[in-house]
Write a protein that holds these residues in place. Structure first.
Motif, PDB file in Angstrom:
ATOM      1  N   LYS A  14       0.837  -1.300  -0.096  1.00  0.00           N
ATOM      2  CA  LYS A  14       0.010   0.010   0.125  1.00  0.00           C
ATOM      3  C   LYS A  14       0.994   1.245   0.091  1.00  0.00           C
ATOM      4  O   LYS A  14       0.540   2.361  -0.503  1.00  0.00           O
ATOM      5  CB  LYS A  14      -0.730  -0.058   1.175  1.00  0.00           C
ATOM      6  N   TRP A  53      -0.208  -6.172   9.169  1.00  0.00           N
ATOM      7  CA  TRP A  53      -1.321  -6.663   8.205  1.00  0.00           C
ATOM      8  C   TRP A  53      -1.387  -8.210   8.527  1.00  0.00           C
ATOM      9  O   TRP A  53      -3.088  -8.660   8.569  1.00  0.00           O
ATOM     10  CB  TRP A  53      -1.128  -6.433   6.854  1.00  0.00           C
ATOM     11  N   ARG A 103      -5.030  -9.868   9.354  1.00  0.00           N
ATOM     12  CA  ARG A 103      -5.695 -10.658   8.365  1.00  0.00           C
ATOM     13  C   ARG A 103      -6.009 -12.082   9.265  1.00  0.00           C
ATOM     14  O   ARG A 103      -7.090 -12.645   8.773  1.00  0.00           O
ATOM     15  CB  ARG A 103      -4.900 -11.048   7.155  1.00  0.00           C
ATOM     16  N   ALA A 129     -15.159  -1.388   5.888  1.00  0.00           N
ATOM     17  CA  ALA A 129     -15.269  -2.638   4.867  1.00  0.00           C
ATOM     18  C   ALA A 129     -16.603  -2.905   4.725  1.00  0.00           C
ATOM     19  O   ALA A 129     -17.079  -3.353   3.493  1.00  0.00           O
ATOM     20  CB  ALA A 129     -14.288  -3.530   5.684  1.00  0.00           C
ATOM     21  N   THR A 151     -19.258  -0.420   1.028  1.00  0.00           N
ATOM     22  CA  THR A 151     -19.128  -1.290  -0.173  1.00  0.00           C
ATOM     23  C   THR A 151     -20.503  -2.100  -0.398  1.00  0.00           C
ATOM     24  O   THR A 151     -20.855  -1.902  -1.601  1.00  0.00           O
ATOM     25  CB  THR A 151     -18.101  -2.247   0.266  1.00  0.00           C
ATOM     26  N   ASN A 196      -8.017   0.838  -7.298  1.00  0.00           N
ATOM     27  CA  ASN A 196      -7.189   0.829  -5.777  1.00  0.00           C
ATOM     28  C   ASN A 196      -5.901   0.786  -6.143  1.00  0.00           C
ATOM     29  O   ASN A 196      -5.335   0.331  -7.279  1.00  0.00           O
ATOM     30  CB  ASN A 196      -7.459  -0.649  -5.626  1.00  0.00           C
ATOM     31  N   VAL A 245     -13.137  -6.969  -8.362  1.00  0.00           N
ATOM     32  CA  VAL A 245     -14.143  -6.364  -7.490  1.00  0.00           C
ATOM     33  C   VAL A 245     -13.636  -6.426  -6.063  1.00  0.00           C
ATOM     34  O   VAL A 245     -13.806  -5.653  -5.190  1.00  0.00           O
ATOM     35  CB  VAL A 245     -15.655  -6.873  -7.866  1.00  0.00           C
ATOM     36  N   GLN A 300     -10.972  -7.345  -4.850  1.00  0.00           N
ATOM     37  CA  GLN A 300      -9.326  -7.308  -5.135  1.00  0.00           C
ATOM     38  C   GLN A 300      -9.247  -8.926  -5.593  1.00  0.00           C
ATOM     39  O   GLN A 300     -10.179  -9.747  -5.828  1.00  0.00           O
ATOM     40  CB  GLN A 300      -8.808  -7.126  -3.880  1.00  0.00           C
ATOM     41  N   ARG A 344      -4.248 -10.237  -0.796  1.00  0.00           N
ATOM     42  CA  ARG A 344      -5.197  -9.417   0.000  1.00  0.00           C
ATOM     43  C   ARG A 344      -6.655  -9.123  -0.341  1.00  0.00           C
ATOM     44  O   ARG A 344      -7.383  -8.005  -0.041  1.00  0.00           O
ATOM     45  CB  ARG A 344      -4.575  -8.050   0.057  1.00  0.00           C
ATOM     46  N   CYS A 361     -10.621  -9.500  -0.376  1.00  0.00           N
ATOM     47  CA  CYS A 361     -11.653  -9.180   0.391  1.00  0.00           C
ATOM     48  C   CYS A 361     -11.925 -10.258   1.510  1.00  0.00           C
ATOM     49  O   CYS A 361     -12.024 -11.476   0.799  1.00  0.00           O
ATOM     50  CB  CYS A 361     -12.856  -8.673  -0.045  1.00  0.00           C
ATOM     51  N   GLY A 383     -14.537 -10.302   3.381  1.00  0.00           N
ATOM     52  CA  GLY A 383     -15.865 -10.305   3.592  1.00  0.00           C
ATOM     53  C   GLY A 383     -16.971 -10.583   2.420  1.00  0.00           C
ATOM     54  O   GLY A 383     -18.002 -10.471   2.504  1.00  0.00           O
TER      55      GLY A 383
HETATM   56  C1  HEM Z   1     -19.738  -5.571  -2.090  1.00  0.00           C
HETATM   57  C2  HEM Z   1     -18.888  -5.471  -0.647  1.00  0.00           C
HETATM   58  C3  HEM Z   1     -17.705  -5.449  -0.901  1.00  0.00           C
HETATM   59  C4  HEM Z   1     -16.676  -5.189  -1.773  1.00  0.00           C
HETATM   60  C5  HEM Z   1     -16.943  -5.005  -3.102  1.00  0.00           C
HETATM   61  C6  HEM Z   1     -15.324  -5.401  -1.054  1.00  0.00           C
HETATM   62  C7  HEM Z   1     -14.174  -5.186  -1.832  1.00  0.00           C
HETATM   63  C8  HEM Z   1     -12.918  -5.180  -1.175  1.00  0.00           C
HETATM   64  C9  HEM Z   1     -11.750  -4.405  -1.663  1.00  0.00           C
HETATM   65  C10 HEM Z   1     -11.687  -4.209  -3.162  1.00  0.00           C
HETATM   66  C11 HEM Z   1     -10.701  -5.031  -0.880  1.00  0.00           C
HETATM   67  C12 HEM Z   1      -9.281  -4.438  -1.003  1.00  0.00           C
HETATM   68  C13 HEM Z   1      -9.100  -3.270  -0.283  1.00  0.00           C
HETATM   69  C14 HEM Z   1      -7.857  -2.556  -0.190  1.00  0.00           C
HETATM   70  O1  HEM Z   1      -6.903  -3.510  -0.103  1.00  0.00           O
HETATM   71  O2  HEM Z   1      -7.500  -1.542  -0.218  1.00  0.00           O
HETATM   72  C15 HEM Z   1     -11.358  -5.415   0.357  1.00  0.00           C
HETATM   73  C16 HEM Z   1     -10.652  -5.784   1.500  1.00  0.00           C
HETATM   74  C17 HEM Z   1     -11.281  -6.232   2.639  1.00  0.00           C
HETATM   75  N1  HEM Z   1     -12.482  -6.436   2.954  1.00  0.00           N
HETATM   76 FE1  HEM Z   1     -13.993  -6.155   1.461  1.00  0.00          FE
HETATM   77  N2  HEM Z   1     -15.554  -5.708   0.103  1.00  0.00           N
HETATM   78  C18 HEM Z   1     -16.979  -5.764   0.530  1.00  0.00           C
HETATM   79  C19 HEM Z   1     -17.467  -6.147   1.630  1.00  0.00           C
HETATM   80  C20 HEM Z   1     -16.802  -6.455   2.858  1.00  0.00           C
HETATM   81  C21 HEM Z   1     -17.583  -6.888   4.161  1.00  0.00           C
HETATM   82  C22 HEM Z   1     -18.994  -6.855   4.448  1.00  0.00           C
HETATM   83  C23 HEM Z   1     -16.519  -7.036   5.039  1.00  0.00           C
HETATM   84  C24 HEM Z   1     -16.605  -7.423   6.372  1.00  0.00           C
HETATM   85  C25 HEM Z   1     -17.352  -8.053   7.068  1.00  0.00           C
HETATM   86  C26 HEM Z   1     -15.302  -6.885   4.403  1.00  0.00           C
HETATM   87  C27 HEM Z   1     -14.012  -7.029   4.964  1.00  0.00           C
HETATM   88  C28 HEM Z   1     -12.760  -6.972   4.138  1.00  0.00           C
HETATM   89  C29 HEM Z   1     -11.649  -6.821   4.947  1.00  0.00           C
HETATM   90  C30 HEM Z   1     -11.323  -7.219   6.174  1.00  0.00           C
HETATM   91  C31 HEM Z   1     -10.562  -6.440   4.055  1.00  0.00           C
HETATM   92  C32 HEM Z   1      -9.000  -6.311   4.052  1.00  0.00           C
HETATM   93  C33 HEM Z   1      -8.200  -7.400   3.582  1.00  0.00           C
HETATM   94  C34 HEM Z   1      -6.863  -7.349   3.595  1.00  0.00           C
HETATM   95  O3  HEM Z   1      -6.299  -6.291   3.357  1.00  0.00           O
HETATM   96  O4  HEM Z   1      -6.136  -8.356   3.635  1.00  0.00           O
HETATM   97  N3  HEM Z   1     -15.441  -6.808   3.061  1.00  0.00           N
HETATM   98  N4  HEM Z   1     -12.721  -5.559   0.198  1.00  0.00           N
END
Ligand code: HEM
Length: 470
Positions: free
Chosen positions: A75, A99, A103, A276, A280, A341, A405, A407, A411, A413, A415
């Motif tokens: 990042k 991280w 994670r 998060a 989203t 991103n 979408v 990622q 890393r 997502c 969730g």
């Molecule tokens: C449609 C819904 C969602 C989309 C499109 C989405 C998309 C993404 C994307 C693009 C990333 C990468 C972000 C980055 O590294 O800058 C990410 C990371 C993450 N998302 Fe989601 N997300 C969604 C919903 C959720 C939900 C509901 C949760 C939790 C309950 C969640 C938890 C996380 C976490 C913890 C990461 C970090 C992963 C890491 O850095 O190792 N997300 N998400």
């Protein structure tokens, strides 16, 4: 001194159009212009010199950044500084050991069986007790609001805020209610998210840093918004501490609290998960309902499928509605909640498409543009066609590097499954009970600046109850 910029001066056509904003003569959104440029580029990679930003929609390069050479594309400091006041050391804003640790913990939590059923319960409780009553109160037959227009985007943001708070830390902010209350927390959270993102739009970091030192303008408002969010997080942690370890809470916060008592760190974790899981999901639902309102045939097919297949009664049933799954993926192909991103390149490198990447360059992959690439989806890439995801009626996933979408790579997502359950549960419940039409037909949605895609002006709809379905 404040406005001195360290970015190279460039007068090439693209940089000139960027700096003078003349791109906006032909395109509604910056992302639409980038999509146009990327579609034309033979390598599917472009360089905006004045931003020192390489933008790619080439899936091989995306795989290279997110997986093959993951260590070379963290990042990076520039972003962790920009988002640092808001996100602190939360999972979204750190690299390396911190991280990895977060994670691992979040992975255990979100993959856990009992958490999955907890998520399902929280989502469906919020739908039955709050979401449906709010839509009913706006429906044409309601005596309460006599068919007034409803901003569905606002409703979805309230919905997903309640869900993620209840799910992650057992706290119910009650944002979604028939009275549509103003929540200081939600307002502060939005503002902090928007103003943090806007820091990146300054010609130089010196601009916002100076404003922060002087505590003036947007930096002052950002600080106030962050203070409100901090006060909320502090309260949640204090309450949880009072209950002690025998509280029986099995949520995400409890798991992290078992490993650390550092209130600042716990605050960062709370904020990261709010971010998060809230914007989203709300963004995915907003884009999808805009598309559904314009494609009645798709709505009819979802209703048929839902009537045929048993109702969604558990988390793991999410894969049983193949058409609905295709609809949700297709919706986010055209309207990904996180449109782009960025990472930073540590050491000189070369993408598989031959592009040289100089150390220190900002490198951006662009899910919005990728969803609209003819080279990936064919000449009908701009059409909303859920069928493209189905083979003999069975949903087939595309490689995440072509569809990043959520990622992709290390890393990705955490969730995703929870988000899919949430989105599908909402679609099923609302389409079964209501007909939803756009109040003002907009041809191309305009997006507001922010960390996640938001429709400017919201998503104004008219709702009517389906006879015999309530
Ligand atoms: C449609 C819904 C969602 C989309 C499109 C989405 C998309 C993404 C994307 C693009 C990333 C990468 C972000 C980055 O590294 O800058 C990410 C990371 C993450 N998302 Fe989601 N997300 C969604 C919903 C959720 C939900 C509901 C949760 C939790 C309950 C969640 C938890 C996380 C976490 C913890 C990461 C970090 C992963 C890491 O850095 O190792 N997300 N998400």
């Amino acid at each position: 001194l404040i406005y001195r910029t360290s970015t190279p001066q460039c007068t090439c056509k693209i940089c000139h159009a960027y700096v003078t904003s003349t791109w906006s003569i032909h395109f509604t959104n910056l992302s639409d212009w980038y999509t146009h440029l990327l579609n034309k580029s033979p390598t599917k990679t472009i360089h905006i010199h004045v931003l020192n930003n390489l933008i790619t929609s080439n899936h091989e390069s995306v795989q290279y950044i997110l997986k093959t050479r993951f260590q070379n594309y963290p990042k990076g400091k520039p972003f962790s500084l920009i988002l640092g006041d808001f996100l602190g050391r939360g999972i979204f804003n750190v690299d390396g050991d911190s991280w990895r640790f977060q994670r691992k913990m979040a992975c255990l939590e979100l993959g856990n069986l009992s958490m999955r059923s907890h998520a399902f319960e929280v989502v469906n409780d919020e739908i039955d007790r709050r979401l449906v009553p709010v839509l009913s109160s706006f429906s044409k037959s309601s005596s309460q609001r006599e068919g007034l227009d409803l901003d569905l985007q606002d409703v979805f943001r309230r919905f997903s805020f309640d869900v993620i708070c209840k799910f992650s830390f057992g706290f119910d902010p009650r944002c979604l209610d028939v009275s549509l209350p103003v929540s200081d927390l939600a307002v502060a959270f939005d503002l902090a998210s928007r103003l943090s993102a806007e820091r990146a739009m300054n010609p130089s970091a010196l601009v916002w840093r100076m404003k922060r030192v002087l505590n003036v303008g947007s930096e002052r408002r950002l600080k106030e918004a962050i203070d409100t969010v901090d006060a909320f997080a502090g309260e949640v942690i204090r309450e949880r501490n009072k209950l002690g370890s025998c509280s029986g809470h099995g949520d995400l916060l409890s798991r992290f609290m078992a490993t650390t008592k550092d209130p600042e760190y716990l605050r960062d974790i709370i904020v990261s998960f709010m971010l998060a899981g809230r914007d989203t999901v709300a963004s995915a639902l907003t884009g999808l309902f805009w598309l559904l309102a314009r494609h009645p045939q798709v709505v009819a097919t979802i209703r048929e499928e839902v009537a045929e297949v048993e109702a969604l009664t558990s988390f793991d049933q999410i894969h049983e509605h193949h058409y609905l799954q295709a609809v949700v993926f297709e919706g986010m192909r055209l309207f990904p909640p996180i449109q782009f991103n960025s990472k930073f390149c540590l050491e000189n490198d070369t993408f598989p498409d031959g592009t040289f990447v100089k150390k220190g360059t900002r490198v951006t992959y662009h899910p919005y543009a990728m969803g609209r690439m003819e080279s990936i989806w064919g000449s009908d890439c701009l059409d909303f066609k859920p069928e493209r995801w189905l083979k003999n009626g069975v949903f087939l996933q595309e490689t995440p590097f072509k569809y990043p979408v959520f990622q992709a790579g290390y890393r990705m997502c955490l969730g995703k499954e929870m988000a899919l359950v949430e989105i599908k549960s909402v679609v099923i419940s609302l389409l079964q009970r209501f007909d939803i039409e756009l109040a003002t037909p907009v041809r191309t949605p305009r997006f507001s600046p922010g960390l996640t895609a938001t429709f400017t002006g919201g998503l104004q709809v008219r709702v009517s109850e389906r006879r015999g379905k309530t």
